[in-house]
Design an enzyme around this catalytic site. Structure first.
Site, mmCIF file in Angstrom:
data_model
loop_
_atom_site.group_PDB
_atom_site.id
_atom_site.type_symbol
_atom_site.label_atom_id
_atom_site.label_comp_id
_atom_site.label_asym_id
_atom_site.label_seq_id
_atom_site.Cartn_x
_atom_site.Cartn_y
_atom_site.Cartn_z
ATOM 1 N N ASP A 2 30.677 -12.283 -51.924
ATOM 2 C CA ASP A 2 31.129 -13.367 -52.799
ATOM 3 C C ASP A 2 31.320 -14.663 -52.018
ATOM 4 O OD1 ASP A 2 31.059 -11.755 -55.009
ATOM 5 O OD2 ASP A 2 33.208 -11.309 -55.008
ATOM 6 N N ASN A 19 36.320 -20.403 -57.917
ATOM 7 C CA ASN A 19 37.390 -19.414 -57.918
ATOM 8 C C ASN A 19 38.762 -20.032 -58.164
ATOM 9 O OD1 ASN A 19 36.120 -16.982 -57.639
ATOM 10 N ND2 ASN A 19 36.730 -16.618 -55.528
ATOM 11 N N GLU A 20 39.201 -20.871 -57.210
ATOM 12 C CA GLU A 20 40.591 -21.306 -57.274
ATOM 13 C C GLU A 20 40.844 -22.480 -56.341
ATOM 14 O OE1 GLU A 20 42.620 -17.830 -55.912
ATOM 15 O OE2 GLU A 20 41.951 -18.096 -53.841
ATOM 16 N N THR A 65 40.926 -12.862 -60.518
ATOM 17 C CA THR A 65 41.007 -11.566 -59.846
ATOM 18 C C THR A 65 41.247 -11.709 -58.342
ATOM 19 O OG1 THR A 65 38.608 -11.525 -59.524
ATOM 20 C CG2 THR A 65 39.464 -10.504 -61.534
ATOM 21 N N ASN A 111 45.141 -15.321 -57.351
ATOM 22 C CA ASN A 111 45.959 -15.326 -58.553
ATOM 23 C C ASN A 111 46.514 -13.942 -58.877
ATOM 24 O OD1 ASN A 111 46.712 -16.401 -61.421
ATOM 25 N ND2 ASN A 111 45.345 -14.669 -61.807
ATOM 26 N N LYS A 112 45.663 -12.944 -58.826
ATOM 27 C CA LYS A 112 46.102 -11.573 -59.127
ATOM 28 C C LYS A 112 47.127 -11.082 -58.106
ATOM 29 C CE LYS A 112 44.335 -6.890 -59.979
ATOM 30 N NZ LYS A 112 45.185 -6.225 -58.976
ATOM 31 N N ALA A 138 55.549 -17.391 -54.459
ATOM 32 C CA ALA A 138 56.902 -17.226 -53.912
ATOM 33 C C ALA A 138 57.807 -18.398 -54.253
ATOM 34 C CB ALA A 138 56.832 -17.020 -52.394
#
Length: 265
Positions: free
Chosen positions: A46, A122-123, A161, A164-165, A185
């Site tokens: 990925d 993705n993020e 996934t 985040n997960k 956190a």
């Protein structure tokens, strides 16, 4: 068809690249190129596909992607390294179909007034090293909360996934045009309060994170890092662009989730 090939430097990926090139060249109507491809084949994992995405992110309206995995099953890869003849046959019977996934539009603003624009598959995250990060979170230009904690993560459905997960976010199907904000956190006590749970936002929403803590902060956009500059704020929204995956044999999302997190070999 004009095909670009991106691979990592692992031995298995280099072997697949060497095996794939002659198979493609034997077929008529296929040209291997570096510039202006119609289809990009990623060989690796990925991370390799993320690199391919960022390399061609300015051409998403005319490029489809396809992943060949050389290790364990990946979320963005539909073919394995031992299926090259079948892959090439599928290319020769191309029906131009594709599967589209949402992307994240990211604008990083700096204290000197400059800004940088990115797309994320993705993020994106923002952190402040070993110190508590303090920032104000705005949704649609309205103050939502003051966050204190290790950081914040904004993800796409396919990125849900990943990090985040791991911080308690929901897994979101990529047919849902959404982005997800998750806390890393957070400090929650009788003095400092945040929502304390992930938030899923729709296509008409936008989020701005305004930094209040002093010092250097680290921003990530997929595998890209931004540090060493005074970051003032980050703006997030669902991008108008989408990534297109060639739908020769596209594995459905929940099967990918099962393969990655549930199935026992």
């Amino acid at each position: 068809m004009r095909i670009g090939i991106i691979h990592n430097n692992e031995a298995d990926s280099l072997r697949v690249f060497r095996d794939l090139k002659p198979l493609l060249k034997k077929k008529g109507g296929i040209e291997i190129v570096e510039r202006d491809p119609e289809l990009v084949i990623s060989i690796g994992g990925d991370g390799t596909l993320l690199s391919a995405f960022h390399r061609y992110s300015h051409q998403l309206d005319r490029i489809r992607f396809l992943g060949v995995h050389t290790g364990h099953l990946g979320f963005y890869t539909d073919w394995r390294d031992y299926e090259l003849p079948e892959l090439v046959d599928s290319l020769c019977n191309d029906n131009k179909n594709s599967v589209n996934y949402p992307l994240l539009d990211v604008i990083v603003n700096f204290s000197d007034g400059k800004s940088q624009h990115f797309l994320a598959l993705n993020e994106s995250t923002i952190r402040k090293g070993t110190r508590t990060m303090v920032c104000d979170v705005y949704i649609k230009d309205e103050l939502f909360e003051r966050f204190r904690g290790d950081g914040l993560a904004m993800s796409t459905p396919t990125g849900s996934t990943a990090h985040n997960k791991s911080v308690g976010g929901a897994v979101v199907h990529p047919s849902i045009n959404a982005m997800q904000l998750a806390e890393i956190a957070s400090l929650n006590n009788r003095v400092f309060r945040t929502l304390g749970s992930p938030s899923i936002l729709g296509p008409d929403d936008w989020v701005e994170i305004k930094v209040k803590s002093a010092g250097q902060h680290l921003v990530t956009i997929d595998q890209l890092d931004i540090s060493g500059q005074d970051i003032a704020s980050i703006q997030y929204r669902i991008a108008t662009e989408k990534i297109q995956f060639a739908a020769y044999r596209h594995m459905h999302f929940w099967r990918r989730v099962k393969e990655a997190f549930i199935r026992e070999d």
